[in-house]
Design an enzyme around this catalytic site. Structure first.
Site, PDB file in Angstrom:
ATOM      1  N   GLY A  15      -5.721  -8.808 -27.969  1.00  0.00           N
ATOM      2  CA  GLY A  15      -4.935  -7.583 -27.876  1.00  0.00           C
ATOM      3  C   GLY A  15      -3.648  -7.774 -27.095  1.00  0.00           C
ATOM      4  N   LYS A  16      -3.268  -9.057 -26.843  1.00  0.00           N
ATOM      5  CA  LYS A  16      -2.078  -9.303 -26.016  1.00  0.00           C
ATOM      6  C   LYS A  16      -0.783  -8.881 -26.699  1.00  0.00           C
ATOM      7  CE  LYS A  16      -1.936 -14.216 -27.217  1.00  0.00           C
ATOM      8  NZ  LYS A  16      -2.754 -13.966 -28.430  1.00  0.00           N
ATOM      9  N   HIS A  51       1.655  -7.816 -38.676  1.00  0.00           N
ATOM     10  CA  HIS A  51       2.363  -7.561 -37.424  1.00  0.00           C
ATOM     11  C   HIS A  51       3.633  -6.749 -37.655  1.00  0.00           C
ATOM     12  CE1 HIS A  51       0.308 -10.940 -34.895  1.00  0.00           C
ATOM     13  NE2 HIS A  51      -0.397  -9.830 -34.938  1.00  0.00           N
TER      14      HIS A  51
END
Lengths: 173, 173, 173
Positions: A15-16, A51
């Site tokens: 989850g960075k 993303h």
């Protein structure tokens, strides 16, 4: 003027990136996404496209797998830049057979000279069993040295685990 | 009534199960152990038997490798249940070629609907070198997503390292 | 007199050795470096020589890959000893086909009986994907058990990530 540098550390799928994007969003500044990934296959293409969709249209995206210096030098003090990620960048240099110490030093210089606020995402890769092959061991060492150098330079270092932040240095805004 | 959910994260042999059992013991409630492991070989059989001996006779044990919903729905508000562990459960679904997103969503729904206090143990698997094979990478991604979802839902998230707890969310009782 | 024991945990190339050496330097006491590595090839020889150069001439170095008891028992209360590292020591015992439970118990006894202040460096190796081969899995379990035992015995436990310390038990001096 010395701009602030943030380092976000975490394992794969920790989850960075999502946390980093929220942090960048919260600045309210114009956002630049400095993507370091090289797309070699469908698995990676899928990740990149997911993303981009997750970030939405409010981001300017720059793709640069190796030399981040020129892109960082063109940023202005009103901008915030997310470098995602240092691990992919290092991996590109490993594959390109670059001098990894020089690449690291050059990146640190470019970050120091950059006028924008920068958030760098990086992986922790050294907490498994020693890898069988020498290249993976070399990468592990280089990633460790890079993370240490970035953390020493950064004003804020956050470790993300299961989407949850843990501050290792500095203070969350 | 919404019951409290606790997530205990840790690497292999980090002491996370022992810590979780102490946490469950400390509630003073009737204890249910929801075991997700499937025994394929002697190495695993040995681990399972060691764990049963370590827990002692004060626990009711339920073995369920895949669909935890029915077991969780039968628990009552006076009970506390230890799910050990989410990683083995996910691994079982991977081997069964389940839809991993659906399995995760179903588990989260079952945890939300469960009346007992639940402690879920889960592994961190994303802090080593990128695995060679695609199945291991898929598992790593799915484990990451599962941990993020469980951590978002949980009232208490604790990371265990060398048997020592570090609270990432909430507060230890 | 019971001497204080410190455990420094971290992944590969996490900066744990450099942090440990600073911690030992800060005591102002005569320093002993208890090196556990066995040099099998050029890659390891290079690492050992780099470490010796980094430490400088103020250290007495003892090399002992397996039985740390005699070396620890000769230390005096005015000294401080850095054991670098428990992971290499465990790996040596695995290769020597020692009884790992006995080796661990003997080490703990020797640390308890030692009169000097001791800082033990150890790796976290359990946060990657489950290794393919049984020996690596056995090592991972043994390393976990060793870290748990050392952490339980230690007055101070610090996890190092990218060169930054996080205290898991006790307090930094």
């Amino acid at each position: 003027m010395y701009p602030s540098l943030t380092l976000i550390l975490g394992g794969a799928a920790s989850g960075k990136s999502a946390f980093s994007e929220q942090l960048v969003d919260s600045t309210g500044k114009p956002r630049v996404y400095l993507a370091t990934s090289q797309v070699f296959d469908d698995e990676m293409r899928l990740k990149v496209e997911q993303h981009i969709m997750q970030r939405g249209p409010d981001w300017t995206t720059i793709e640069e797998p190796l030399d981040l210096g020129p892109a960082l030098s063109e940023l202005t003090a009103d901008q915030v830049c997310l470098v995602d990620c240092a691990t992919m960048w290092l991996s590109n240099h490993l594959l390109a057979e670059s001098d990894l110490d020089k690449a690291r030093t050059d990146l640190l210089t470019a970050l120091r000279d950059c006028e924008a606020q920068v958030v760098v995402v990086s992986n922790e890769v050294g907490q498994g069993i020693v890898p069988d092959n020498a290249l993976a061991r070399k990468f592990r060492e280089a990633q460790g040295r890079l993370n240490i150098a970035l953390a020493a330079e950064a004003d804020l270092v956050v470790q993300v685990t299961a989407g949850l932040p843990l501050v290792l240095k500095g203070q969350l805004p």
